[in-house]
Motif scaffolding. Structure first.
Motif, PDB file in Angstrom:
ATOM      1  N   PRO A  86       0.807  -1.227   0.000  1.00  0.00           N
ATOM      2  CA  PRO A  86       0.000   0.000   0.000  1.00  0.00           C
ATOM      3  C   PRO A  86       0.839   1.276   0.000  1.00  0.00           C
ATOM      4  O   PRO A  86       0.506   2.242  -0.694  1.00  0.00           O
ATOM      5  CB  PRO A  86      -0.829  -0.113   1.284  1.00  0.00           C
ATOM      6  CG  PRO A  86      -0.916  -1.576   1.545  1.00  0.00           C
ATOM      7  CD  PRO A  86       0.418  -2.125   1.099  1.00  0.00           C
ATOM      8  N   SER A  87       1.933   1.275   0.754  1.00  0.00           N
ATOM      9  CA  SER A  87       2.794   2.446   0.805  1.00  0.00           C
ATOM     10  C   SER A  87       3.342   2.788  -0.584  1.00  0.00           C
ATOM     11  O   SER A  87       3.363   3.959  -0.993  1.00  0.00           O
ATOM     12  CB  SER A  87       3.932   2.179   1.794  1.00  0.00           C
ATOM     13  OG  SER A  87       4.932   3.153   1.693  1.00  0.00           O
ATOM     14  N   ASN A 144       0.585   4.084  -2.884  1.00  0.00           N
ATOM     15  CA  ASN A 144       0.301   5.480  -2.539  1.00  0.00           C
ATOM     16  C   ASN A 144       1.393   6.414  -3.052  1.00  0.00           C
ATOM     17  O   ASN A 144       1.103   7.534  -3.489  1.00  0.00           O
ATOM     18  CB  ASN A 144       0.116   5.627  -1.029  1.00  0.00           C
ATOM     19  CG  ASN A 144      -1.140   4.925  -0.541  1.00  0.00           C
ATOM     20  OD1 ASN A 144      -2.061   4.654  -1.314  1.00  0.00           O
ATOM     21  ND2 ASN A 144      -1.171   4.594   0.738  1.00  0.00           N
ATOM     22  N   GLU A 157      -2.358  -3.191   8.244  1.00  0.00           N
ATOM     23  CA  GLU A 157      -2.265  -2.868   6.817  1.00  0.00           C
ATOM     24  C   GLU A 157      -2.687  -1.421   6.573  1.00  0.00           C
ATOM     25  O   GLU A 157      -3.708  -0.975   7.071  1.00  0.00           O
ATOM     26  CB  GLU A 157      -3.179  -3.809   6.020  1.00  0.00           C
ATOM     27  CG  GLU A 157      -2.915  -3.797   4.550  1.00  0.00           C
ATOM     28  CD  GLU A 157      -1.515  -4.280   4.208  1.00  0.00           C
ATOM     29  OE1 GLU A 157      -0.750  -3.475   3.654  1.00  0.00           O
ATOM     30  OE2 GLU A 157      -1.209  -5.432   4.489  1.00  0.00           O
ATOM     31  N   GLU A 158      -1.878  -0.713   5.820  1.00  0.00           N
ATOM     32  CA  GLU A 158      -2.211   0.659   5.481  1.00  0.00           C
ATOM     33  C   GLU A 158      -3.303   0.676   4.420  1.00  0.00           C
ATOM     34  O   GLU A 158      -3.478  -0.280   3.693  1.00  0.00           O
ATOM     35  CB  GLU A 158      -0.970   1.352   4.911  1.00  0.00           C
ATOM     36  CG  GLU A 158       0.221   1.337   5.836  1.00  0.00           C
ATOM     37  CD  GLU A 158       1.525   1.281   5.067  1.00  0.00           C
ATOM     38  OE1 GLU A 158       1.863   2.275   4.407  1.00  0.00           O
ATOM     39  OE2 GLU A 158       2.179   0.239   5.116  1.00  0.00           O
ATOM     40  N   GLU A 159      -3.984   1.793   4.335  1.00  0.00           N
ATOM     41  CA  GLU A 159      -4.995   1.946   3.294  1.00  0.00           C
ATOM     42  C   GLU A 159      -4.333   2.386   2.004  1.00  0.00           C
ATOM     43  O   GLU A 159      -3.334   3.111   2.006  1.00  0.00           O
ATOM     44  CB  GLU A 159      -6.025   2.994   3.707  1.00  0.00           C
ATOM     45  CG  GLU A 159      -7.025   2.494   4.709  1.00  0.00           C
ATOM     46  CD  GLU A 159      -8.141   3.504   4.901  1.00  0.00           C
ATOM     47  OE1 GLU A 159      -8.623   4.079   3.900  1.00  0.00           O
ATOM     48  OE2 GLU A 159      -8.498   3.730   6.064  1.00  0.00           O
ATOM     49  N   ILE A 160      -4.930   1.953   0.904  1.00  0.00           N
ATOM     50  CA  ILE A 160      -4.471   2.390  -0.415  1.00  0.00           C
ATOM     51  C   ILE A 160      -5.301   3.603  -0.822  1.00  0.00           C
ATOM     52  O   ILE A 160      -6.530   3.562  -0.798  1.00  0.00           O
ATOM     53  CB  ILE A 160      -4.609   1.251  -1.443  1.00  0.00           C
ATOM     54  CG1 ILE A 160      -3.583   0.161  -1.131  1.00  0.00           C
ATOM     55  CG2 ILE A 160      -4.432   1.775  -2.860  1.00  0.00           C
ATOM     56  CD1 ILE A 160      -3.668  -1.059  -2.016  1.00  0.00           C
TER      57      ILE A 160
END
Length: 146
Positions: free
Chosen positions: A57-58, A61, A113-116
């Motif tokens: 995700p990082s 982004n 988990e990060e958001e996309i």
């Protein structure tokens, strides 16, 4: 690398690795990304399923912040498996990552988990597979060992 406003600048590439507590996998993916970056006009990033940074995700982004509208995601794995057919598509938010559609986009075993934050198109490719170029590498290794 000069990026201009042609249509190619709207495409980004993400090479995905598994991730490990040891540095070797990340080093190899990083070096492959650098080699590939020299052969293409597209911005190229790397991302890892777990343990290694940056996360998938990082990196998605980061490409989104560059203004890309389409991201081609290629798993740098030899064969299809649970990671390439389920885990990575799930992290990317693609429907084929869910074995049970009634659960929707399940994030049950994502670890923080990060958001996309990308609203363009994600194109997910097959892993490397039995490519003749890989057989050439094997042939070189064998010949160099003799």
């Amino acid at each position: 690398m000069v990026t201009n406003s042609n249509s190619n600048s709207k495409i980004g590439v993400l090479l995905v690795g598994h991730g490990s507590r040891l540095p070797y996998g990340k080093d190899v993916i990083s070096q492959l990304a650098q080699i590939y970056q020299q052969q293409t006009e597209y911005p190229v990033e790397i991302g890892f399923m777990n343990m290694s940074k940056p996360s998938i995700p990082s990196s998605i982004n980061k490409l989104a912040q560059m203004g890309v509208e389409k991201i081609v995601v290629t798993p740098v794995f030899l064969a299809p498996g649970v990671h390439t057919t389920q885990d990575i598509p799930r992290i990317l938010g693609l429907n084929n990552g869910d074995e049970t559609p009634e659960h929707g986009h399940s994030h049950s075993h994502d670890h923080s988990e990060e958001e996309i934050h990308f609203h363009g198109e994600i194109i997910y490719t097959d892993p490397l597979g039995p490519d003749p170029k890989i057989a050439d590498i094997i042939k070189d290794r064998v010949n160099n060992a003799l």
